[in-house]
Motif scaffolding. Structure first.
Motif, mmCIF file in Angstrom:
data_model
loop_
_atom_site.group_PDB
_atom_site.id
_atom_site.type_symbol
_atom_site.label_atom_id
_atom_site.label_comp_id
_atom_site.label_asym_id
_atom_site.label_seq_id
_atom_site.Cartn_x
_atom_site.Cartn_y
_atom_site.Cartn_z
ATOM 1 N N ALA A 67 0.834 -1.206 0.000
ATOM 2 C CA ALA A 67 0.000 0.000 0.000
ATOM 3 C C ALA A 67 0.869 1.256 0.000
ATOM 4 C CB ALA A 67 -0.938 -0.002 1.208
ATOM 5 N N LEU A 68 1.932 1.253 0.803
ATOM 6 C CA LEU A 68 2.818 2.422 0.853
ATOM 7 C C LEU A 68 3.548 2.629 -0.464
ATOM 8 C CD1 LEU A 68 4.337 2.163 4.435
ATOM 9 C CD2 LEU A 68 2.376 3.504 3.657
ATOM 10 N N ALA A 69 3.967 1.543 -1.100
ATOM 11 C CA ALA A 69 4.646 1.652 -2.397
ATOM 12 C C ALA A 69 3.708 2.268 -3.425
ATOM 13 C CB ALA A 69 5.126 0.272 -2.852
ATOM 14 N N GLU A 70 2.426 1.914 -3.336
ATOM 15 C CA GLU A 70 1.425 2.429 -4.270
ATOM 16 C C GLU A 70 1.263 3.947 -4.138
ATOM 17 O OE1 GLU A 70 -3.067 1.249 -4.519
ATOM 18 O OE2 GLU A 70 -1.827 -0.511 -4.959
ATOM 19 N N ILE A 71 1.345 4.467 -2.927
ATOM 20 C CA ILE A 71 1.146 5.910 -2.734
ATOM 21 C C ILE A 71 2.466 6.677 -2.602
ATOM 22 C CG2 ILE A 71 -1.140 5.612 -1.725
ATOM 23 C CD1 ILE A 71 0.181 6.198 1.042
ATOM 24 N N GLY A 72 3.586 5.953 -2.565
ATOM 25 C CA GLY A 72 4.898 6.603 -2.539
ATOM 26 C C GLY A 72 5.262 7.241 -1.208
ATOM 27 N N HIS A 73 4.874 6.597 -0.099
ATOM 28 C CA HIS A 73 5.193 7.128 1.230
ATOM 29 C C HIS A 73 5.856 6.059 2.081
ATOM 30 C CE1 HIS A 73 3.188 11.063 1.247
ATOM 31 N NE2 HIS A 73 2.260 10.511 0.484
ATOM 32 N N ALA A 74 6.609 6.496 3.076
ATOM 33 C CA ALA A 74 7.163 5.607 4.102
ATOM 34 C C ALA A 74 6.524 6.029 5.426
ATOM 35 C CB ALA A 74 8.675 5.733 4.165
ATOM 36 N N ILE A 75 5.699 5.152 5.981
ATOM 37 C CA ILE A 75 4.936 5.466 7.195
ATOM 38 C C ILE A 75 5.069 4.276 8.141
ATOM 39 C CG2 ILE A 75 2.629 5.991 8.102
ATOM 40 C CD1 ILE A 75 1.959 6.938 5.181
ATOM 41 N N PRO A 76 5.324 4.510 9.428
ATOM 42 C CA PRO A 76 5.416 3.396 10.373
ATOM 43 C C PRO A 76 4.116 2.581 10.402
ATOM 44 C CG PRO A 76 6.141 5.453 11.403
ATOM 45 C CD PRO A 76 5.542 5.812 10.081
ATOM 46 N N TRP A 77 4.247 1.266 10.515
ATOM 47 C CA TRP A 77 3.084 0.365 10.439
ATOM 48 C C TRP A 77 2.007 0.690 11.465
ATOM 49 C CZ3 TRP A 77 1.071 -2.836 14.160
ATOM 50 C CH2 TRP A 77 1.839 -3.010 15.313
ATOM 51 N N GLN A 78 2.405 1.139 12.651
ATOM 52 C CA GLN A 78 1.404 1.361 13.703
ATOM 53 C C GLN A 78 0.448 2.500 13.352
ATOM 54 O OE1 GLN A 78 4.715 1.709 14.134
ATOM 55 N NE2 GLN A 78 5.162 3.612 15.191
ATOM 56 N N GLU A 79 0.790 3.318 12.375
ATOM 57 C CA GLU A 79 -0.137 4.371 11.942
ATOM 58 C C GLU A 79 -1.394 3.772 11.310
ATOM 59 O OE1 GLU A 79 0.175 7.621 12.704
ATOM 60 O OE2 GLU A 79 1.934 6.956 13.833
ATOM 61 N N ARG A 80 -1.332 2.501 10.907
ATOM 62 C CA ARG A 80 -2.529 1.808 10.413
ATOM 63 C C ARG A 80 -3.515 1.586 11.557
ATOM 64 N NH1 ARG A 80 -6.824 0.712 9.359
ATOM 65 N NH2 ARG A 80 -7.634 -1.092 8.264
ATOM 66 N N ARG A 81 -3.004 1.649 12.800
ATOM 67 C CA ARG A 81 -3.801 1.507 14.009
ATOM 68 C C ARG A 81 -4.208 0.060 14.262
ATOM 69 N NH1 ARG A 81 -4.042 6.106 16.055
ATOM 70 N NH2 ARG A 81 -5.739 5.803 17.528
ATOM 71 N N ALA A 82 -3.461 -0.868 13.687
ATOM 72 C CA ALA A 82 -3.662 -2.295 13.952
ATOM 73 C C ALA A 82 -2.894 -2.670 15.212
ATOM 74 C CB ALA A 82 -3.186 -3.130 12.772
ATOM 75 N N ASN A 83 -3.345 -3.740 15.870
ATOM 76 C CA ASN A 83 -2.657 -4.201 17.075
ATOM 77 C C ASN A 83 -1.435 -5.051 16.766
ATOM 78 O OD1 ASN A 83 -5.895 -4.613 18.225
ATOM 79 N ND2 ASN A 83 -4.489 -3.202 19.235
ATOM 80 N N LEU A 84 -1.530 -5.887 15.741
ATOM 81 C CA LEU A 84 -0.463 -6.839 15.474
ATOM 82 C C LEU A 84 -0.001 -6.761 14.029
ATOM 83 C CD1 LEU A 84 -1.960 -9.979 17.288
ATOM 84 C CD2 LEU A 84 -0.560 -8.144 18.274
ATOM 85 N N LEU A 85 1.313 -6.764 13.848
ATOM 86 C CA LEU A 85 1.932 -6.804 12.526
ATOM 87 C C LEU A 85 2.545 -8.183 12.360
ATOM 88 C CD1 LEU A 85 2.970 -5.236 9.958
ATOM 89 C CD2 LEU A 85 5.056 -4.818 11.284
ATOM 90 N N VAL A 86 2.159 -8.888 11.292
ATOM 91 C CA VAL A 86 2.719 -10.212 11.039
ATOM 92 C C VAL A 86 3.533 -10.171 9.760
ATOM 93 C CG1 VAL A 86 0.866 -11.380 12.282
ATOM 94 C CG2 VAL A 86 0.665 -11.079 9.822
#
Length: 158
Positions: A67-86
């Motif tokens: 998703a980030l590659a599609e919009i051309g941004h680097a954003i920390p995963w927790q900004e998605r507001r999900a609890n767990l990153l797998v």
């Protein structure tokens, strides 16, 4: 590999937010309970008469990165507001599927649809997270325990 899916993956991140719309706190470990989800996370508490469909949310690193590659941004995963990153794991897109992470057992309930708040983070992020469950999955807690970054995640065979 089974049917093109990784059999196991790894828990790469844990996050929680204490108040609605509050900042995300990244953790190395967390207690997960049947009535509270990720300890200290506002979304995990079971409401009276509720079904707990959104107790714990999960997102795949591969989907977040796409998703980030599609919009051309680097954003920390927790900004998605999900609890767990797998990572190295395909989240099942089938409600009722159970996932084991360390001692914790979660049951997938629904797709975690990205909301309009994603576009406040970066223009186009909501749309980039919409296809193919890229926004992640919601789950309810079946068995609680303590999880840690690095724990193995796998589908629990019934």
């Amino acid at each position: 590999m089974t049917h093109g899916r990784a059999v196991t993956g790894r828990l790469a991140g844990i996050a929680r937010h204490a108040v609605p719309k509050g900042p995300m706190e990244v953790l190395d470990a967390a207690i997960v309970t049947l009535d509270g989800g990720v300890d200290g996370d506002t979304r995990g508490r079971l409401k009276p008469g509720g079904r707990g469909r959104r107790q714990v949310t999960l997102i795949e690193r591969r989907d977040w990165d796409a998703a980030l590659a599609e919009i051309g941004h680097a954003i920390p995963w927790q900004e998605r507001r999900a609890n767990l990153l797998v990572e190295d794991f395909d989240l099942p897109q089938m409600p009722g599927t159970r996932l084991r992470i360390g001692p914790v057992l979660l049951e997938i309930t629904v797709e975690c649809d990205p909301c309009h708040r994603m576009d406040a983070i970066a223009d186009g992020l909501q749309a980039a997270l919409k296809p193919d469950w890229r926004g992640g999955a919601c789950s309810r807690v079946i068995e609680g325990g303590t999880i840690r970054v690095g724990d193995i995640i796998r589908i629990e065979e019934s």
